[in-house]
Design a protein around this motif. Sequence first.
Motif, mmCIF file in Angstrom:
data_model
loop_
_atom_site.group_PDB
_atom_site.id
_atom_site.type_symbol
_atom_site.label_atom_id
_atom_site.label_comp_id
_atom_site.label_asym_id
_atom_site.label_seq_id
_atom_site.Cartn_x
_atom_site.Cartn_y
_atom_site.Cartn_z
ATOM 1 N N PRO A 136 1.008 -1.388 -0.170
ATOM 2 C CA PRO A 136 0.236 0.054 -0.178
ATOM 3 C C PRO A 136 0.593 1.196 0.056
ATOM 4 N N PRO A 137 0.622 2.404 -0.490
ATOM 5 C CA PRO A 137 1.357 3.707 -1.427
ATOM 6 C C PRO A 137 1.766 4.391 0.551
ATOM 7 N N ASP A 138 1.131 3.794 1.966
ATOM 8 C CA ASP A 138 1.720 4.337 3.069
ATOM 9 C C ASP A 138 2.839 3.583 3.625
ATOM 10 N N LEU A 139 2.906 2.254 2.849
ATOM 11 C CA LEU A 139 3.760 1.486 3.530
ATOM 12 C C LEU A 139 5.235 1.873 2.640
ATOM 13 N N VAL A 140 4.540 1.755 1.617
ATOM 14 C CA VAL A 140 6.176 2.387 -0.118
ATOM 15 C C VAL A 140 6.256 3.556 0.746
#
Lengths: 240, 240
Positions: A136-140
């Motif tokens: 997910p974008p926030d983890l990336v």
Amino acid sequence: MTPKTDDTDTVSDPATRPCILCVAITGSVPTKADNPAVPVTVSEQIESTQEAFEAGAAIAHCHVRADDGTPTSDPERFARLKEGLERHCPGMIIQFSTGGRSGAGAARGGMLPLRPDMASLAVGSNNFPTRVYENPPDLVDWLAAEMIAHDVKPEIEAFDLSHIFQAVKMAGDGRIRGPLYVQFVMGVRNAMPVDRAVFDFYVATLRRLAPDAEWCGAGIGAGQILLNEWSIAAGGHTRT
Amino acid sequence: MTPKTDDTDTVSDPATRPCILCVAITGSVPTKADNPAVPVTVSEQIESTQEAFEAGAAIAHCHVRADDGTPTSDPERFARLKEGLERHCPGMIIQFSTGGRSGAGAARGGMLPLRPDMASLAVGSNNFPTRVYENPPDLVDWLAAEMIAHDVKPEIEAFDLSHIFQAVKMAGDGRIRGPLYVQFVMGVRNAMPVDRAVFDFYVATLRRLAPDAEWCGAGIGAGQILLNEWSIAAGGHTRT
Ligand SMILES: [Zn+2]
Ligand SMILES: [Zn+2]
Ligand SMILES: [Zn+2]
Ligand SMILES: [Zn+2]
């Protein structure tokens, strides 16, 4: 060193520029039952990497396993592996996997404070044989920030074309420190298959969007040798 | 009808073959607060689609909303919308969304027994602006099987290049009934951006792998008009 003339570029000539060999020891999937030669314990991994290092491998792509052989992101195991590799393979580039098979969410980046030279970074999501490879974008963004904080060079794992665009965007807005190092991964079922036209388009797209980027080709399973050949001939690095 | 000569092919000439206009009414994101003209109730949707139909749209891509305006996959709403469209837009192709913004898991296909002419089908996963667009392999296979069972033609939503390969593979092994109809979606943040070289490569790849496939280009937000122009000029269909 002789001065460069206008019409030769030894750096970008595939025949003369150095090719980096990256050895993926262990991975996260195979077990001793699949292949008794798979190095699973930290000492087996160090021994096996040293052989590859002496044979010319410059990067060690590292996963670690728990005592029962299952993949883990345990920082303590990564620390022991790093120590051993630094001792037995001096100068070898150590790359830790932050891949999703070994943990979920922020656990995937828990070993980054150990400051390996590099770490893998997936910048998008895609399907794997039986599940979604969730990034997910926030983890990336968090993993990328951790890599900047601990001075770790990311290897972008491009499982699909949009991942190249995403990496370039992140380098452009400072979320990744350039120049980019991108690995094209082909041959994972339900993700990108091994395809020559796509490989060429990957290379051309990265060159167009990020002329200073370096790249490496990784074929999974039956595609490994093919990707080695294509990558070396096209001036990239490769994964064994 | 005049007989076809060897060196003309009216079917594949972009200037003469028919272009299908697909109108995406409502979608799953915009609200009345964003734009008071967004049709949200079923009767608003029918009225709005009829205008598009009279203006030349041939496919209605349909989402439905709950009373509070949030997206839903409620089969009862889809049934009322389908009834109204059949009455007011006779001959229009009705396409239901099975997209992940309107429900999770098998709920996404709960309306397929209503036997719309078409339904959208994502065959891979990718990132969206704030989350993973999750289409796990088993859900994809189940939705595809439901479409075969209820005689629903899938529109493949290709958010990335590997999705084209996956659709071709599924058509090859019978999980999707051919010929393929593929929509190239560009301009969603964290997925594939609007890029001319990629668009051309999408078209060329689909032609190489599935010469009998039809395709349509959909640009999100600012890319919409551009994708309309590119698609029409390249002999594809398009989404408004
Ligand atoms: Zn790995
Ligand atoms: Zn590599
Ligand atoms: Zn939709
Ligand atoms: Zn369409």
